[in-house]
Write a protein that holds these residues in place. Structure first.
Motif, PDB file in Angstrom:
ATOM      1  N   LEU A 524      38.332 -71.024 -30.781  1.00 18.28           N
ATOM      2  CA  LEU A 524      38.176 -71.209 -29.475  1.00 18.28           C
ATOM      3  C   LEU A 524      37.667 -72.451 -28.749  1.00 18.28           C
ATOM      4  CD1 LEU A 524      36.162 -67.760 -29.016  1.00 18.28           C
ATOM      5  CD2 LEU A 524      38.609 -67.972 -29.145  1.00 18.28           C
ATOM      6  N   LYS A 525      38.195 -72.730 -27.453  1.00 21.70           N
ATOM      7  CA  LYS A 525      37.688 -73.670 -26.895  1.00 21.70           C
ATOM      8  C   LYS A 525      36.925 -73.140 -25.467  1.00 21.70           C
ATOM      9  CE  LYS A 525      41.556 -76.858 -27.594  1.00 21.70           C
ATOM     10  NZ  LYS A 525      42.624 -77.727 -27.194  1.00 21.70           N
ATOM     11  N   PRO A 526      36.016 -73.879 -24.906  1.00 22.99           N
ATOM     12  CA  PRO A 526      35.253 -73.641 -23.979  1.00 22.99           C
ATOM     13  C   PRO A 526      35.978 -73.094 -22.675  1.00 22.99           C
ATOM     14  CG  PRO A 526      34.231 -75.570 -24.421  1.00 22.99           C
ATOM     15  CD  PRO A 526      35.665 -75.267 -25.433  1.00 22.99           C
ATOM     16  N   GLY A 527      35.354 -71.941 -22.549  1.00 25.37           N
ATOM     17  CA  GLY A 527      36.123 -70.864 -21.334  1.00 25.37           C
ATOM     18  C   GLY A 527      37.387 -70.035 -21.846  1.00 25.37           C
ATOM     19  N   VAL A 542      29.206 -75.381 -26.631  1.00 28.64           N
ATOM     20  CA  VAL A 542      28.249 -75.690 -27.486  1.00 28.64           C
ATOM     21  C   VAL A 542      27.147 -76.716 -26.980  1.00 28.64           C
ATOM     22  CG1 VAL A 542      29.760 -75.050 -29.545  1.00 28.64           C
ATOM     23  CG2 VAL A 542      29.556 -77.451 -28.430  1.00 28.64           C
ATOM     24  N   THR A 543      26.080 -76.758 -27.682  1.00 37.13           N
ATOM     25  CA  THR A 543      24.812 -77.714 -27.393  1.00 37.13           C
ATOM     26  C   THR A 543      24.121 -78.052 -28.760  1.00 37.13           C
ATOM     27  OG1 THR A 543      23.255 -75.904 -27.071  1.00 37.13           O
ATOM     28  CG2 THR A 543      24.580 -76.837 -25.108  1.00 37.13           C
ATOM     29  N   GLN A 544      23.747 -79.185 -28.720  1.00 36.81           N
ATOM     30  CA  GLN A 544      22.979 -79.716 -29.913  1.00 36.81           C
ATOM     31  C   GLN A 544      21.394 -79.322 -29.576  1.00 36.81           C
ATOM     32  OE1 GLN A 544      23.850 -80.922 -32.926  1.00 36.81           O
ATOM     33  NE2 GLN A 544      26.309 -81.368 -32.419  1.00 36.81           N
ATOM     34  N   ARG A 545      20.649 -79.027 -30.580  1.00 36.33           N
ATOM     35  CA  ARG A 545      19.178 -78.846 -30.526  1.00 36.33           C
ATOM     36  C   ARG A 545      18.667 -79.277 -32.007  1.00 36.33           C
ATOM     37  NH1 ARG A 545      17.679 -72.875 -28.855  1.00 36.33           N
ATOM     38  NH2 ARG A 545      18.133 -72.392 -30.818  1.00 36.33           N
ATOM     39  N   ALA A 546      17.243 -79.902 -31.826  1.00 36.29           N
ATOM     40  CA  ALA A 546      16.632 -80.152 -32.930  1.00 36.29           C
ATOM     41  C   ALA A 546      15.462 -79.242 -33.039  1.00 36.29           C
ATOM     42  CB  ALA A 546      16.103 -81.575 -32.751  1.00 36.29           C
ATOM     43  N   LEU A 554      24.707 -75.191 -31.498  1.00 33.59           N
ATOM     44  CA  LEU A 554      24.301 -73.762 -31.020  1.00 33.59           C
ATOM     45  C   LEU A 554      25.542 -73.611 -29.969  1.00 33.59           C
ATOM     46  CD1 LEU A 554      22.109 -71.783 -30.874  1.00 33.59           C
ATOM     47  CD2 LEU A 554      21.621 -72.737 -28.500  1.00 33.59           C
ATOM     48  N   ALA A 555      26.102 -72.372 -30.332  1.00 30.44           N
ATOM     49  CA  ALA A 555      27.410 -71.911 -29.511  1.00 30.44           C
ATOM     50  C   ALA A 555      26.829 -70.942 -28.501  1.00 30.44           C
ATOM     51  CB  ALA A 555      28.554 -71.423 -30.301  1.00 30.44           C
ATOM     52  N   LYS A 556      27.415 -70.688 -27.400  1.00 35.87           N
ATOM     53  CA  LYS A 556      26.889 -69.672 -26.573  1.00 35.87           C
ATOM     54  C   LYS A 556      28.046 -68.829 -26.195  1.00 35.87           C
ATOM     55  CE  LYS A 556      24.877 -69.030 -21.955  1.00 35.87           C
ATOM     56  NZ  LYS A 556      24.075 -69.777 -20.715  1.00 35.87           N
ATOM     57  N   PHE A 557      27.975 -67.588 -26.194  1.00 29.80           N
ATOM     58  CA  PHE A 557      28.896 -66.601 -25.876  1.00 29.80           C
ATOM     59  C   PHE A 557      28.380 -65.460 -24.844  1.00 29.80           C
ATOM     60  CE2 PHE A 557      30.316 -68.192 -29.843  1.00 29.80           C
ATOM     61  CZ  PHE A 557      31.782 -68.140 -29.867  1.00 29.80           C
ATOM     62  N   SER A 558      29.095 -65.169 -23.647  1.00 28.15           N
ATOM     63  CA  SER A 558      28.619 -64.241 -23.120  1.00 28.15           C
ATOM     64  C   SER A 558      29.610 -62.993 -23.185  1.00 28.15           C
ATOM     65  CB  SER A 558      29.211 -64.735 -21.283  1.00 28.15           C
ATOM     66  OG  SER A 558      28.391 -65.670 -21.140  1.00 28.15           O
ATOM     67  N   VAL A 559      28.868 -61.700 -23.172  1.00 26.82           N
ATOM     68  CA  VAL A 559      29.410 -60.549 -23.656  1.00 26.82           C
ATOM     69  C   VAL A 559      29.515 -59.645 -22.471  1.00 26.82           C
ATOM     70  CG1 VAL A 559      29.522 -58.608 -25.225  1.00 26.82           C
ATOM     71  CG2 VAL A 559      28.452 -60.972 -25.972  1.00 26.82           C
ATOM     72  N   ARG A 560      30.752 -59.082 -22.244  1.00 23.62           N
ATOM     73  CA  ARG A 560      30.976 -58.069 -21.300  1.00 23.62           C
ATOM     74  C   ARG A 560      31.612 -56.873 -21.710  1.00 23.62           C
ATOM     75  NH1 ARG A 560      32.164 -63.333 -19.580  1.00 23.62           N
ATOM     76  NH2 ARG A 560      31.270 -63.950 -17.835  1.00 23.62           N
ATOM     77  N   HIS A 561      31.467 -55.871 -21.222  1.00 24.39           N
ATOM     78  CA  HIS A 561      32.527 -54.515 -21.519  1.00 24.39           C
ATOM     79  C   HIS A 561      33.806 -54.898 -20.998  1.00 24.39           C
ATOM     80  CE1 HIS A 561      29.604 -51.703 -22.898  1.00 24.39           C
ATOM     81  NE2 HIS A 561      28.725 -52.100 -21.979  1.00 24.39           N
ATOM     82  N   ALA A 562      34.929 -54.553 -21.681  1.00 25.06           N
ATOM     83  CA  ALA A 562      36.215 -54.997 -21.419  1.00 25.06           C
ATOM     84  C   ALA A 562      36.528 -54.584 -20.099  1.00 25.06           C
ATOM     85  CB  ALA A 562      37.130 -54.337 -22.495  1.00 25.06           C
ATOM     86  N   GLU A 566      30.146 -57.952 -15.327  1.00 22.72           N
ATOM     87  CA  GLU A 566      28.947 -58.108 -15.552  1.00 22.72           C
ATOM     88  C   GLU A 566      28.508 -58.311 -16.973  1.00 22.72           C
ATOM     89  OE1 GLU A 566      24.332 -55.532 -15.431  1.00 22.72           O
ATOM     90  OE2 GLU A 566      26.667 -54.540 -15.067  1.00 22.72           O
ATOM     91  N   THR A 567      27.764 -59.454 -17.110  1.00 25.28           N
ATOM     92  CA  THR A 567      27.477 -59.805 -18.500  1.00 25.28           C
ATOM     93  C   THR A 567      26.385 -58.895 -19.145  1.00 25.28           C
ATOM     94  OG1 THR A 567      27.966 -62.284 -17.952  1.00 25.28           O
ATOM     95  CG2 THR A 567      26.407 -61.828 -19.895  1.00 25.28           C
ATOM     96  N   ILE A 568      26.473 -58.546 -20.341  1.00 24.18           N
ATOM     97  CA  ILE A 568      25.585 -57.626 -20.683  1.00 24.18           C
ATOM     98  C   ILE A 568      24.589 -58.185 -21.917  1.00 24.18           C
ATOM     99  CG2 ILE A 568      26.813 -55.702 -20.376  1.00 24.18           C
ATOM    100  CD1 ILE A 568      27.908 -55.664 -23.017  1.00 24.18           C
ATOM    101  N   ALA A 569      25.035 -59.281 -22.322  1.00 26.09           N
ATOM    102  CA  ALA A 569      24.372 -60.062 -23.310  1.00 26.09           C
ATOM    103  C   ALA A 569      24.861 -61.470 -23.695  1.00 26.09           C
ATOM    104  CB  ALA A 569      24.258 -59.325 -24.811  1.00 26.09           C
ATOM    105  N   VAL A 570      24.063 -62.420 -24.191  1.00 29.63           N
ATOM    106  CA  VAL A 570      24.544 -63.671 -24.310  1.00 29.63           C
ATOM    107  C   VAL A 570      24.125 -64.086 -25.868  1.00 29.63           C
ATOM    108  CG1 VAL A 570      24.061 -66.008 -24.102  1.00 29.63           C
ATOM    109  CG2 VAL A 570      23.933 -64.773 -22.022  1.00 29.63           C
ATOM    110  N   LEU A 571      24.915 -64.251 -26.493  1.00 31.35           N
ATOM    111  CA  LEU A 571      24.968 -64.438 -27.881  1.00 31.35           C
ATOM    112  C   LEU A 571      24.877 -65.904 -28.252  1.00 31.35           C
ATOM    113  CD1 LEU A 571      27.040 -61.674 -29.625  1.00 31.35           C
ATOM    114  CD2 LEU A 571      24.578 -61.552 -28.826  1.00 31.35           C
ATOM    115  N   GLU A 572      24.021 -66.400 -29.241  1.00 35.05           N
ATOM    116  CA  GLU A 572      24.054 -67.871 -29.619  1.00 35.05           C
ATOM    117  C   GLU A 572      23.974 -68.046 -31.186  1.00 35.05           C
ATOM    118  OE1 GLU A 572      21.752 -69.495 -25.676  1.00 35.05           O
ATOM    119  OE2 GLU A 572      20.521 -68.964 -27.738  1.00 35.05           O
ATOM    120  N   PRO A 573      25.152 -67.919 -31.562  1.00 34.92           N
ATOM    121  CA  PRO A 573      25.236 -68.069 -33.290  1.00 34.92           C
ATOM    122  C   PRO A 573      25.050 -69.795 -33.539  1.00 34.92           C
ATOM    123  CG  PRO A 573      27.249 -67.823 -32.283  1.00 34.92           C
ATOM    124  CD  PRO A 573      26.342 -67.538 -31.150  1.00 34.92           C
ATOM    125  N   ALA A 574      24.802 -70.113 -34.486  1.00 31.25           N
ATOM    126  CA  ALA A 574      24.501 -71.470 -34.759  1.00 31.25           C
ATOM    127  C   ALA A 574      24.909 -72.030 -36.280  1.00 31.25           C
ATOM    128  CB  ALA A 574      22.984 -71.950 -34.609  1.00 31.25           C
TER     129      ALA A 574
END
Length: 667
Positions: A524-527, A542-546, A554-562, A566-574
């Motif tokens: 995936l690419k941003p967007g 993605v962002t860098q964090r120390a 750190l990657a950021k994903f916005s989660v919605r119902h199909a 409305e965004t129901i959660a934000v997931l940040e796997p790393a």
């Protein structure tokens, strides 16, 4: 100075273990109360010195004393304090110190809470326990000294293995060891009983609380280790049939069989030979697991050491204790009295059926785990035995066990009514069939046997509740009467029901996660967005964090119902990189809805600016671990039953006058 004091305390504990191993056993043989009385205070003193030694090592980690080799190799000054503490057992030397700490703890608990034990039996139990402790003290002092100094201390440590820097690993090893090592007490009871010749219903009642406590801790340890691997390793799986996972599963299965067998021995004075043998084999399997983890014969994320010399030392310990125990058992077993008789259709018969399939399943795991190692050692041929073998052999053995589990509590002792028990279970079986039909109608895809697994799970849960309903006359008596009966039921009855129901809950989670798990792998690419199950995930970038001792992508994903905005959660796997170890870890992101989870795990960045990502939707997956917690809760209820904390009732005077000794030639 603190490390030297810790090392000296360990040497003193070794000396006390030798005293405890020799003097009380001599006292028991000579019926000398003074010598037997040495056991309890020595066990308490031994625990005190080991606890001081462990605290000294922990203190060295807390202050980052890198002059201690163990601290240098497994810590870093910038690590959070909690991980400095958990580093104490996150390595071979420290984990072995934890091993003997728990071993001495159980000995001290017998010394404190074993006041109702006969003096000679208590002395022999603590003596055998001390022999085990002495062997492992010697192993630590000769091959695995955790207090070894470095002549020229470095300024910084090498850091802890990154995958161990997790809260799950703060609790998993101690819980697992409390189970592993806890079964040493049942082993010591078995050895003491064979030495003394006292093997009867009272012995079973004394052993059962210790076996139950060890089983509970081992269940918790395995469950927590499974969940840690699930979210920390980034594979999305909860069980991998890893040889070291199997090494913890085998004593759990044997311990479960031991608990059921001890019930028969306590209630009916039967299955003596089998119960004693299970007590020996359960701890023997724990020793085998210790050997596998520390011998270097396995390469796994679970292993601690790869030094063959240490493996040879542990193999010698294993040979002496397992071989000696089995030799003593073979010498004494032929003298054990047969005990109470029972019909095949009875509660005893159901528990024997339970033991038959549990031990066969344990043997299957044992062969599948050790056969490749034995073949490699003998012929040099390397083969792999993985999930296909275990799934094809282990699962069919548990199917009849699950079908039979609800029958046991409904059958009478000595002679039961199978048809009557089946009638009382008809509603549970009917509900299970309804679930099978409903699952077929609702779910599309997945294994054809999955709906039957769901029906079987509900049957097990409702079957466990049937025993409570029968005992309280539910639906047959006024509600208030049933409630009063429920309050009056022994806690062990409630504990059995919860433990069996927890097994059914766990099965629901296993079936749902294995059958209807959804997986998407994408770059995936941003967007960009990706759909999975009823959710839509948008990759925001993605962002860098120390961190304290790592750098994090750190990657950021916005989660919605199909179909919804409305965004129901934000997931940040790393992805975390640890420079000191030159290694990285994957930190999965989890979104929990009820008992289901959305699971996102990062891969590596690609040259085109995209990033690989693995996404799962895991329906009802949390029921796997919730079920194990229900099982442990059931074990806790049984353990709190007062009848497990007192001695077995004495036989009637007339019966005592004609009763023969427990140990005599079989009729």
């Amino acid at each position: 100075m603190i490390p030297e004091l810790g090392h000296y305390a360990l040497v003193l504990a070794f000396g006390l273990a030798l005293v405890q191993a020799i003097v009380p056993i001599i006292g028991a043989r000579s019926r000398d109360a003074t010598l037997m009385g040495v056991a309890a205070p020595t066990a308490l003193a031994q625990f005190g010195f080991v606890a001081f030694s462990f605290a000294a090592l922990a203190a060295s980690y807390v202050v980052s004393d890198f002059s201690v080799l163990n601290v240098f190799e497994n810590s870093h000054s910038m690590m959070p304090l909690i991980y400095k503490l958990t580093s104490t057992w996150g390595n071979h030397e420290g984990s072995m110190l934890l091993w003997v700490l728990i071993l001495s703890l159980f000995g001290a608990m017998v010394a404190v809470f074993g006041r109702n034990l006969p003096a000679s039996l208590k002395a022999n139990v603590l003596g055998v326990q001390a022999w085990i402790a002495a062997a492992f003290y010697l192993f630590i002092l000769m091959t695995s000294n955790p207090f070894m100094r470095i002549a020229q201390p470095p300024l910084e440590g090498r850091d802890l293995n990154p995958i161990l820097q997790d809260m799950g690993l703060a609790i998993h090893p101690p819980m697992l060891y409390l189970g592993y090592v806890g079964f040493s007490i049942t082993f010591s009871f078995a050895m003491a009983a064979l030495i003394e010749g006292r093997i009867d219903a009272a012995w079973a009642r004394w052993v059962r609380p210790w076996a139950l406590a060890a089983w509970m801790f081992l269940t918790l340890g395995i469950s927590m280790g499974s969940y840690w691997a699930y979210y920390e390793l980034g594979w999305g799986g909860w069980w991998f049939w890893d040889p070291v996972e199997n090494a913890s599963l085998m004593p759990w299965i044997a311990g479960t069989a031991l608990l059921h067998s001890a019930v028969v021995m306590e209630k009916r004075d039967a299955l003596k030979v089998w119960t004693v043998l299970l007590a020996i084999l359960t701890f023997s399997l724990s020793l085998i697991g210790t050997f596998l983890v520390r011998s270097g014969v396995l390469t796994s994320v679970h292993t601690f050491a790869s030094d063959p010399s240490r493996g040879i030392f542990i193999l010698a310990i294993l040979t002496v204790f397992i071989g000696g125990a089995l030799a003593l058992f073979a010498w004494r077993a032929s003298l054990l009295r047969q005990g109470g008789l029972f019909a095949p259709i009875s509660r005893e018969g159901a528990l024997v059926f339970n033991n038959l399939f549990l031990t066969t399943a344990c043997a299957t795991v044992f062969v599948g785990t050790l056969y490749p190692l034995a073949l490699d050692a003998l012929t040099g041929e390397k083969i792999s035995v993985g999930a296909p073998f275990f799934n094809a052999t282990f699962a069919p053995l548990f199917l009849p066990l699950l079908l039979a589990a609800p029958f046991g509590p409904l059958l009478a002792w000595k002679r039961g009514d199978l048809y009557g028990a089946a009638q009382r279970l008809m509603w549970a079986a009917g509900a299970g069939l309804v679930v099978v039909a409903a699952t077929f109608a609702i779910m599309h895809g997945g294994p054809v046997l999955a709906p039957f697994g769901m029906g079987l799970a509900l049957y097990v849960i409702l079957g466990a509740l049937t025993d409570i309903a029968e005992r309280t006359a539910l639906w047959r008596a006024p509600w208030r009467t049933s409630l009063q009966r429920a309050r009056g039921l022994p806690r062990s009855v409630w504990g059995t029901a919860f433990a069996h129901a927890g097994l059914g809950v766990c099965l629901i989670g296993i079936v749902c996660e294995s059958s209807w798990n959804t997986e998407r792998i994408a770059a995936l690419k941003p967007g960009a967005t990706v759909d999975i199950s009823s959710y839509q995930l948008t990759f925001d970038g993605v962002t860098q964090r120390a961190g304290p001792n790592y750098r994090e992508l750190l990657a950021k994903f916005s989660v919605r119902h199909a179909g919804q905005a409305e965004t129901i959660a934000v997931l940040e796997p790393a992805k975390r990189n640890f420079p000191s170890r030159n290694s990285s870890t994957t930190e999965a992101a989890l979104m929990t809805r009820g008992v289901s989870q959305l699971y996102v795990s990062l891969g590596e960045p690609n040259e085109d600016g995209s990033i690989s990502v693995r996404i799962y939707h895991k329906p009802f997956v949390l029921l796997i671990w919730l079920g194990t917690l229900v099982m442990v809760f059931g074990g806790g209820l049984s353990l709190s039953d007062r009848r497990l904390r007192v001695g077995a009732p004495k036989p009637a005077k007339a019966k005592r006058s004609i009763e023969k000794p427990s140990l005599q030639p079989a009729e």
